[in-house]
Design a protein around this motif. Structure first.
Motif, short mmCIF file in Angstrom:
data_model
loop_
_atom_site.label_atom_id
_atom_site.label_comp_id
_atom_site.label_asym_id
_atom_site.label_seq_id
_atom_site.Cartn_x
_atom_site.Cartn_y
_atom_site.Cartn_z
N GLY A 204 -35.74 -142.02 -21.82
CA GLY A 204 -36.09 -142.35 -23.19
C GLY A 204 -37.56 -142.22 -23.52
O GLY A 204 -38.03 -142.76 -24.52
N ILE A 205 -38.29 -141.47 -22.69
CA ILE A 205 -39.73 -141.30 -22.93
C ILE A 205 -39.94 -140.32 -24.08
O ILE A 205 -39.35 -139.24 -24.10
N HIS A 206 -40.80 -140.67 -25.00
CA HIS A 206 -41.13 -139.77 -26.10
C HIS A 206 -42.17 -138.76 -25.65
O HIS A 206 -43.25 -139.15 -25.19
N MET A 207 -41.84 -137.49 -25.75
CA MET A 207 -42.76 -136.42 -25.36
C MET A 207 -42.80 -135.38 -26.48
O MET A 207 -41.78 -135.08 -27.09
N SER A 208 -43.98 -134.84 -26.70
CA SER A 208 -44.07 -133.72 -27.62
C SER A 208 -43.73 -132.44 -26.87
O SER A 208 -43.82 -132.38 -25.63
N GLU A 209 -43.36 -131.41 -27.60
CA GLU A 209 -43.10 -130.13 -26.96
C GLU A 209 -44.36 -129.60 -26.29
O GLU A 209 -44.31 -129.01 -25.20
N GLU A 210 -45.51 -129.85 -26.92
CA GLU A 210 -46.79 -129.41 -26.35
C GLU A 210 -47.04 -130.07 -24.99
O GLU A 210 -47.46 -129.42 -24.03
N GLY A 211 -46.77 -131.38 -24.89
CA GLY A 211 -46.99 -132.09 -23.65
C GLY A 211 -46.06 -131.61 -22.54
O GLY A 211 -46.49 -131.40 -21.40
N ALA A 212 -44.78 -131.44 -22.89
CA ALA A 212 -43.80 -130.97 -21.90
C ALA A 212 -44.17 -129.57 -21.41
O ALA A 212 -44.11 -129.28 -20.21
N ARG A 213 -44.57 -128.71 -22.33
CA ARG A 213 -44.92 -127.34 -21.97
C ARG A 213 -46.16 -127.32 -21.07
O ARG A 213 -46.23 -126.55 -20.10
N ALA A 214 -47.14 -128.18 -21.37
CA ALA A 214 -48.36 -128.22 -20.56
C ALA A 214 -48.07 -128.72 -19.15
O ALA A 214 -48.60 -128.19 -18.16
N TYR A 215 -47.22 -129.74 -19.02
CA TYR A 215 -46.89 -130.27 -17.70
C TYR A 215 -46.19 -129.20 -16.86
O TYR A 215 -46.51 -129.02 -15.68
N TYR A 216 -45.28 -128.47 -17.49
CA TYR A 216 -44.60 -127.39 -16.76
C TYR A 216 -45.60 -126.30 -16.36
O TYR A 216 -45.54 -125.77 -15.24
N TYR A 217 -46.53 -126.00 -17.25
CA TYR A 217 -47.53 -124.97 -16.96
C TYR A 217 -48.36 -125.35 -15.74
O TYR A 217 -48.66 -124.50 -14.88
N ALA A 218 -48.72 -126.63 -15.63
CA ALA A 218 -49.52 -127.07 -14.49
C ALA A 218 -48.78 -126.79 -13.18
O ALA A 218 -49.39 -126.40 -12.17
N TRP A 219 -47.47 -126.96 -13.17
CA TRP A 219 -46.71 -126.70 -11.95
C TRP A 219 -46.52 -125.21 -11.70
O TRP A 219 -46.30 -124.80 -10.56
N ARG A 220 -46.64 -124.39 -12.74
CA ARG A 220 -46.70 -122.94 -12.51
C ARG A 220 -47.97 -122.59 -11.74
O ARG A 220 -47.95 -121.76 -10.82
N VAL A 221 -49.08 -123.25 -12.11
CA VAL A 221 -50.33 -123.03 -11.39
C VAL A 221 -50.19 -123.49 -9.94
O VAL A 221 -50.64 -122.81 -9.01
N VAL A 222 -49.54 -124.65 -9.75
CA VAL A 222 -49.30 -125.15 -8.39
C VAL A 222 -48.51 -124.12 -7.59
O VAL A 222 -48.84 -123.81 -6.44
N GLY A 223 -47.44 -123.58 -8.20
CA GLY A 223 -46.63 -122.58 -7.51
C GLY A 223 -47.45 -121.39 -7.06
O GLY A 223 -47.30 -120.89 -5.94
N ALA A 224 -48.33 -120.93 -7.93
CA ALA A 224 -49.19 -119.79 -7.58
C ALA A 224 -50.08 -120.13 -6.39
O ALA A 224 -50.28 -119.32 -5.49
N MET A 225 -50.62 -121.36 -6.37
CA MET A 225 -51.49 -121.77 -5.27
C MET A 225 -50.71 -121.94 -3.96
O MET A 225 -51.28 -121.83 -2.88
N LEU A 226 -49.40 -122.17 -4.06
CA LEU A 226 -48.57 -122.35 -2.87
C LEU A 226 -47.87 -121.07 -2.43
O LEU A 226 -47.02 -121.10 -1.54
N GLY A 227 -48.23 -119.94 -3.05
CA GLY A 227 -47.69 -118.66 -2.60
C GLY A 227 -46.41 -118.22 -3.26
O GLY A 227 -45.72 -117.34 -2.75
N VAL A 228 -46.07 -118.80 -4.41
CA VAL A 228 -44.87 -118.39 -5.13
C VAL A 228 -45.14 -117.06 -5.85
O VAL A 228 -46.18 -116.87 -6.47
N ASP A 229 -44.19 -116.14 -5.74
CA ASP A 229 -44.29 -114.83 -6.38
C ASP A 229 -44.28 -115.01 -7.89
O ASP A 229 -43.26 -115.41 -8.48
N GLN A 230 -45.39 -114.73 -8.55
CA GLN A 230 -45.50 -114.96 -9.99
C GLN A 230 -44.67 -113.99 -10.82
O GLN A 230 -44.42 -114.24 -12.00
N ASP A 231 -44.23 -112.90 -10.22
CA ASP A 231 -43.33 -112.00 -10.94
C ASP A 231 -41.92 -112.57 -11.01
O ASP A 231 -41.10 -112.12 -11.83
N ALA A 232 -41.62 -113.54 -10.16
CA ALA A 232 -40.26 -114.10 -10.11
C ALA A 232 -40.17 -115.47 -10.75
O ALA A 232 -39.07 -115.91 -11.09
#
Length: 390
Positions: A204-232
């Motif tokens: 039931g947490i209230h989140m804006s679309e901007e906040g949710a998108r930014a949090y997901y983006y941060a984990w994309r950066v984490v994935g890149a730092m951990l060797g995740v193939d950015q094309d996939a």
């Protein structure tokens, strides 16, 4: 990006070329002990590397010592503010949704059971929490920050696990895929990002679309730092939903290892919670966030609190109203969030600083923002395929 069984099968056969080559060379040259000893002194970005560090490790640290060039720092700051505003809820989701989701994937549970970390669940949970806290610090990617060295070490830890399991020929790659393969790394990224957002919505947490998108983006950066193939990797929340649905449909199910790990998780948090009256809340929260089907697969006990926990979204709504209407209330809740996170990490680590290192031996006996407006409420993308336990 559209994911298919064929494209994911390709990712199941792929590891992390750079980290795998680094670890293989360290073992071939007998330099793992020296590496582990010296890496304890590598804890902040920009610090001089210690003398005597093996050349291959020095080269790896230099190559991986900077974030991707494509990082949007404005988006990362929005993610940090989102984390500050929701850190208690995010910690809850990581502990009671993300970790059980790992356990409901049998080959992942088997892999976790193949490491000594199985005997020390508090260490595994503390490392996950500490890694997230490092990521969300203002100086995470600057000189003196702790996130980049932590990411570098985790990446090598994954490579060392692949190295051991292959060398010992105790892992059926035909049936289970490459250990910690690209598909599983992206799956883990989804558990700690998309599934966390799903859980916050369920709480039931209230989140804006901007906040949710930014949090997901941060984990994309984490994935890149951990060797995740950015094309996939999925680029958007909609693509993330498609990947997560297909990944879980391909792999989720019951396993003895998953049930055992879940029991350890429940015992751990029941030990952290004072007294015994609230112990059933742990099981009830897991069931609420992962669903009854997954809860049954993991052997999560049914309790009288299962119904009570469903009232959590209403309680959180009241607290958020207090936060929105009172600067003092907002300050108090932010402090409570900070103290809860620190207390949880302190309890899990028994006050010790966590270190990441390449393990020289694995077990032999396994069988396998306040700045985020609340005027709108983000709703997760709809499921792309039916999912049991949702």
């Amino acid at each position: 990006m559209r994911y298919t069984e064929s494209s994911l099968n390709t990712l199941r056969r792929t590891g992390d070329e750079l980290a795998d080559a680094t670890v293989a060379t360290l073992f071939e040259r007998g330099e793992v002990g020296k590496f582990n000893t010296l890496m304890r002194y590598v804890s902040t970005a920009g610090a001089p590397l210690p003398d005597g560090l093996p050349d291959v490790a020095r080269e790896y640290l230099e190559v991986t010592g900077a974030p991707p060039a494509w990082v949007d720092w404005g988006e990362m700051e929005r993610a940090r503010l989102f984390f500050i505003d929701n850190n208690v809820h995010i910690s809850t989701a990581l502990s009671f949704a993300s970790m059980p989701a790992c356990y409901v994937v049998p080959h992942v549970a088997k892999l976790l059971s193949a490491t000594h970390g199985l005997d020390y669940p508090s260490k595994r949970m503390a490392e996950t929490g500490q890694f997230t806290v490092h990521l969300m610090q203002p100086d995470a990617f600057e000189a003196g920050g702790r996130f980049i060295p932590a990411a570098q070490k985790v990446r090598l830890l994954h490579a060392s696990i692949r190295h051991h399991l292959r060398r010992e020929e105790r892992w059926d790659t035909t049936a289970l895929g490459t250990p910690i393969c690209q598909e599983d790394m992206i799956g883990g990224q989804m558990f700690f990002s998309m599934l966390v957002l799903d859980s916050l919505h369920r709480l039931g947490i209230h989140m804006s679309e901007e906040g949710a998108r930014a949090y997901y983006y941060a984990w994309r950066v984490v994935g890149a730092m951990l060797g995740v193939d950015q094309d996939a990797v999925p680029r958007t929340l909609d693509e993330a939903r498609g990947f997560l649905d297909l990944y879980m449909l391909r792999h989720m199910g019951p396993s003895p290892e998953g049930a055992h790990l879940t029991r350890q998780l429940i015992d751990l948090y029941e030990e952290v919670v004072p007294g015994t009256f609230f112990d059933p809340v742990v099981s009830a929260l897991i069931r609420h966030l992962v669903g009854d089907t997954c809860g049954d697969w993991l052997g999560v006990p049914r309790t009288s609190w299962d119904t009570v926990v469903k009232a959590v979204p209403h309680l959180i709504g009241v607290l958020e109203t207090v936060e929105d209407r009172s600067p003092l209330g907002a300050w108090a809740l932010d402090r409570l969030g900070h103290l809860t996170t620190v207390l949880e990490l302190s309890s899990l680590t028994r006050g010790r600083v966590m270190h990441y290192a390449i393990p020289e031996h694995l077990k032999k006996d396994y069988d396998v923002s306040s700045s985020v407006p609340r005027t709108e409420r983000w709703v997760p993308p709809a499921a792309t395929v039916p999912r049991a336990g949702a």
